[in-house]
Design a protein around this motif. Sequence first.
Motif, PDB file in Angstrom:
ATOM      1  N   LYS A 387       0.980  -1.097   0.040  1.00  0.00           N
ATOM      2  CA  LYS A 387       0.021  -0.147   0.104  1.00  0.00           C
ATOM      3  C   LYS A 387       0.740   1.230  -0.098  1.00  0.00           C
ATOM      4  CE  LYS A 387      -3.617  -2.244   2.607  1.00  0.00           C
ATOM      5  NZ  LYS A 387      -4.692  -2.096   3.913  1.00  0.00           N
ATOM      6  N   LEU A 388       0.428   2.374  -0.900  1.00  0.00           N
ATOM      7  CA  LEU A 388       1.049   3.557  -0.539  1.00  0.00           C
ATOM      8  C   LEU A 388       0.037   4.780   0.335  1.00  0.00           C
ATOM      9  CD1 LEU A 388       3.245   5.597  -1.769  1.00  0.00           C
ATOM     10  CD2 LEU A 388       1.270   6.513  -3.351  1.00  0.00           C
ATOM     11  N   THR A 389       0.777   4.809   1.556  1.00  0.00           N
ATOM     12  CA  THR A 389       0.160   5.743   2.549  1.00  0.00           C
ATOM     13  C   THR A 389       0.649   7.174   2.358  1.00  0.00           C
ATOM     14  OG1 THR A 389       0.346   3.932   3.989  1.00  0.00           O
ATOM     15  CG2 THR A 389      -0.054   6.081   4.945  1.00  0.00           C
ATOM     16  N   VAL A 390      -0.337   7.891   2.009  1.00  0.00           N
ATOM     17  CA  VAL A 390      -0.232   9.398   1.665  1.00  0.00           C
ATOM     18  C   VAL A 390      -0.867  10.259   2.878  1.00  0.00           C
ATOM     19  CG1 VAL A 390      -0.696  11.315   0.040  1.00  0.00           C
ATOM     20  CG2 VAL A 390      -0.386   9.148  -0.839  1.00  0.00           C
ATOM     21  N   ARG A 391      -0.084  11.243   3.479  1.00  0.00           N
ATOM     22  CA  ARG A 391      -0.544  12.041   4.486  1.00  0.00           C
ATOM     23  C   ARG A 391      -0.490  13.427   3.971  1.00  0.00           C
ATOM     24  NH1 ARG A 391       2.864   8.452   6.885  1.00  0.00           N
ATOM     25  NH2 ARG A 391       1.940   7.203   8.872  1.00  0.00           N
ATOM     26  N   VAL A 392      -1.942  14.015   4.193  1.00  0.00           N
ATOM     27  CA  VAL A 392      -2.346  15.282   3.902  1.00  0.00           C
ATOM     28  C   VAL A 392      -2.547  16.111   4.944  1.00  0.00           C
ATOM     29  CG1 VAL A 392      -3.888  16.433   2.294  1.00  0.00           C
ATOM     30  CG2 VAL A 392      -3.167  14.477   1.821  1.00  0.00           C
ATOM     31  N   GLU A 393      -1.919  17.473   5.018  1.00  0.00           N
ATOM     32  CA  GLU A 393      -2.175  18.401   6.163  1.00  0.00           C
ATOM     33  C   GLU A 393      -3.030  19.449   5.713  1.00  0.00           C
ATOM     34  OE1 GLU A 393       0.405  21.406   9.174  1.00  0.00           O
ATOM     35  OE2 GLU A 393       1.343  19.926   7.515  1.00  0.00           O
ATOM     36  N   ILE A 431     -11.111  16.337   5.749  1.00  0.00           N
ATOM     37  CA  ILE A 431     -10.043  16.755   6.691  1.00  0.00           C
ATOM     38  C   ILE A 431     -10.330  17.813   7.461  1.00  0.00           C
ATOM     39  CG2 ILE A 431      -7.644  16.875   6.842  1.00  0.00           C
ATOM     40  CD1 ILE A 431      -7.258  15.702   3.949  1.00  0.00           C
ATOM     41  N   ALA A 432     -10.572  17.652   8.790  1.00  0.00           N
ATOM     42  CA  ALA A 432     -10.914  18.791   9.608  1.00  0.00           C
ATOM     43  C   ALA A 432     -10.023  19.608   9.602  1.00  0.00           C
ATOM     44  CB  ALA A 432     -11.289  18.294  11.002  1.00  0.00           C
ATOM     45  N   GLY A 433     -10.282  21.184   9.953  1.00  0.00           N
ATOM     46  CA  GLY A 433      -9.201  22.134  10.032  1.00  0.00           C
ATOM     47  C   GLY A 433      -8.054  22.034  11.053  1.00  0.00           C
ATOM     48  N   LYS A 434      -6.874  22.496  10.510  1.00  0.00           N
ATOM     49  CA  LYS A 434      -5.694  22.353  11.518  1.00  0.00           C
ATOM     50  C   LYS A 434      -5.425  20.765  11.843  1.00  0.00           C
ATOM     51  CE  LYS A 434      -4.904  26.546  11.680  1.00  0.00           C
ATOM     52  NZ  LYS A 434      -3.689  27.202  10.893  1.00  0.00           N
ATOM     53  N   SER A 435      -5.755  19.913  10.788  1.00  0.00           N
ATOM     54  CA  SER A 435      -5.324  18.460  11.190  1.00  0.00           C
ATOM     55  C   SER A 435      -4.747  17.852   9.843  1.00  0.00           C
ATOM     56  CB  SER A 435      -6.620  17.706  11.555  1.00  0.00           C
ATOM     57  OG  SER A 435      -7.696  17.797  10.369  1.00  0.00           O
ATOM     58  N   ILE A 436      -4.381  16.512  10.143  1.00  0.00           N
ATOM     59  CA  ILE A 436      -3.670  15.576   9.335  1.00  0.00           C
ATOM     60  C   ILE A 436      -4.673  14.439   8.702  1.00  0.00           C
ATOM     61  CG2 ILE A 436      -1.660  14.196   8.577  1.00  0.00           C
ATOM     62  CD1 ILE A 436      -0.188  16.081  10.436  1.00  0.00           C
ATOM     63  N   GLY A 437      -5.010  14.183   7.594  1.00  0.00           N
ATOM     64  CA  GLY A 437      -5.572  12.970   7.198  1.00  0.00           C
ATOM     65  C   GLY A 437      -4.691  11.964   6.316  1.00  0.00           C
ATOM     66  N   THR A 438      -4.960  10.704   6.451  1.00  0.00           N
ATOM     67  CA  THR A 438      -4.279   9.714   5.969  1.00  0.00           C
ATOM     68  C   THR A 438      -5.277   8.866   4.878  1.00  0.00           C
ATOM     69  OG1 THR A 438      -2.774   9.543   7.907  1.00  0.00           O
ATOM     70  CG2 THR A 438      -2.722   7.677   6.301  1.00  0.00           C
ATOM     71  N   ILE A 439      -4.507   8.650   3.700  1.00  0.00           N
ATOM     72  CA  ILE A 439      -5.130   8.041   2.400  1.00  0.00           C
ATOM     73  C   ILE A 439      -4.217   6.953   2.176  1.00  0.00           C
ATOM     74  CG2 ILE A 439      -6.070   8.089   0.113  1.00  0.00           C
ATOM     75  CD1 ILE A 439      -6.037  11.211   0.623  1.00  0.00           C
TER      76      ILE A 439
END
Length: 474
Positions: A387-393, A431-439
């Motif tokens: 899997k490719l794990t992408v983190r978005v801020e 993705i909530a404000g001021k947070s990090i999401g992972t795909i």
Amino acid sequence: MEWSRVPLIPLLLLLLLAPGVAGYIGVSGDFYSHTYYVPIGGTVTGSTVVISNPSNETIHVRMTYQVTPQTDLLTVEFSENEFILQPGERKVVYVTLKAAPNCPPGNYTVTVGGEEIKQVGNVSVATPSGALKATVIVTGEGARVTITTVDVTGNVVPVDLVLLSMPSKYPIKRTDTGKLEAIVAPGKYRAEAYLAGQLLNATEFEIGPNEEKEVRLVVKTVYFVAFDVVPAKNSEGRIGYAYVVATVRNLFKPLKDAEVVLRVSYNGKPVENVSVSKMPLLPLNDTEFKYNYVPIEGWKPGKYEFQMLLYSSGKLYAKTEIKTLEVTAEMAGVGMGQASPSQAEEEKTNVYLYIGLGALILVVLALLAFRKKSPIKVTTAEIRDGKLTVRVENTSNREAMLLRLRILALPSKVEITDIRKPKLVGGGKKIAGKSIGTIEVPDDDGSIRDAMESGGILVRVETNIGVSEAKFKT
């Protein structure tokens, strides 16, 4: 294991009295023609014994061997132990020599052959026939070698691989997986890689006592066999286009999502990458590609360089040598010693261009000063466990809705993955404000991993409040 023991006189009487019992087994092969070096705990394979039936009767054959001096720690294994041969039939049997970890080092004589099994009344009689002898030297010091066949991008290629002892060139071990591991005696060896009986590459090496050696054998299973660039000129000698032709030879397997790219440079500087052909599947054998190239800005005097590259699922598989095309002033339609009409026009307007350019720079700087950065940022992209794990801020206070995620292979920018409305780990799409999401992106066929290991990937995330992209490479 020893030869079958049957009292000689009763055996002869049985054979003489039984009608049609007399038989003969032909024994040949290359087993006798080598001296074998086997390290303790190691094996040697590849030599053969050929058993033939020259009689007009069907015979039952059992393979046999004998070791002198006798020991159970040096053994022989056959690819087939027992079989039936029809009249005139022959069978090739492969021989493997094995020395146990506690086998005493030294010189041994190993005899291999076959015996005919016949039923005489209620008695099963084994009649030994011809045999082959060879010297086997068990060495006290072994070495470990690992040989791997890889393509030009470093990927393992499952081709036929054989390890030979030098200088006799007898085969020690074989595999069709592209990776061979063996315990061998110190000495000189040769590794050969084949595909469909064709020698792809070979290398020789030497290994010392207790040494562990890794050998990487680069093979060309997919490669360009022809590449040329020819200028097409009119009657006045002016170049209209460059006729580019190339032939790809694919000996490996059909390659999915194949693309042939033409890379062009002018006077040493990259100009453009042109997609010559895209196909869902590159077939086996030879495929020809043709292209008529014209520069976007027209031909100019100077040196043009061309190179063809082959990609599959964004991964580089093959590339050509660089071809050079010298374009003269006459070929480009520019007279010697004078400027072309376009050049003259440029000279007339240079002052105005410089003034306009200065004004444009001031405007751009002003815009950059007031431009706001996208609140969305791709921070990391890691490949792990398929899997490719992408983190978005999300750096803003607003909630961001995920709209699209694209992954492109570099440098060709061939699209590997395009996900509409991707989901976060946990199932959400925001993705909530001021947070990090992972795909997480599945990489079932390994194309994302291969792209990261070759040219890298471009990850682009689109949301309702901004867009972000970043490049990653392992």
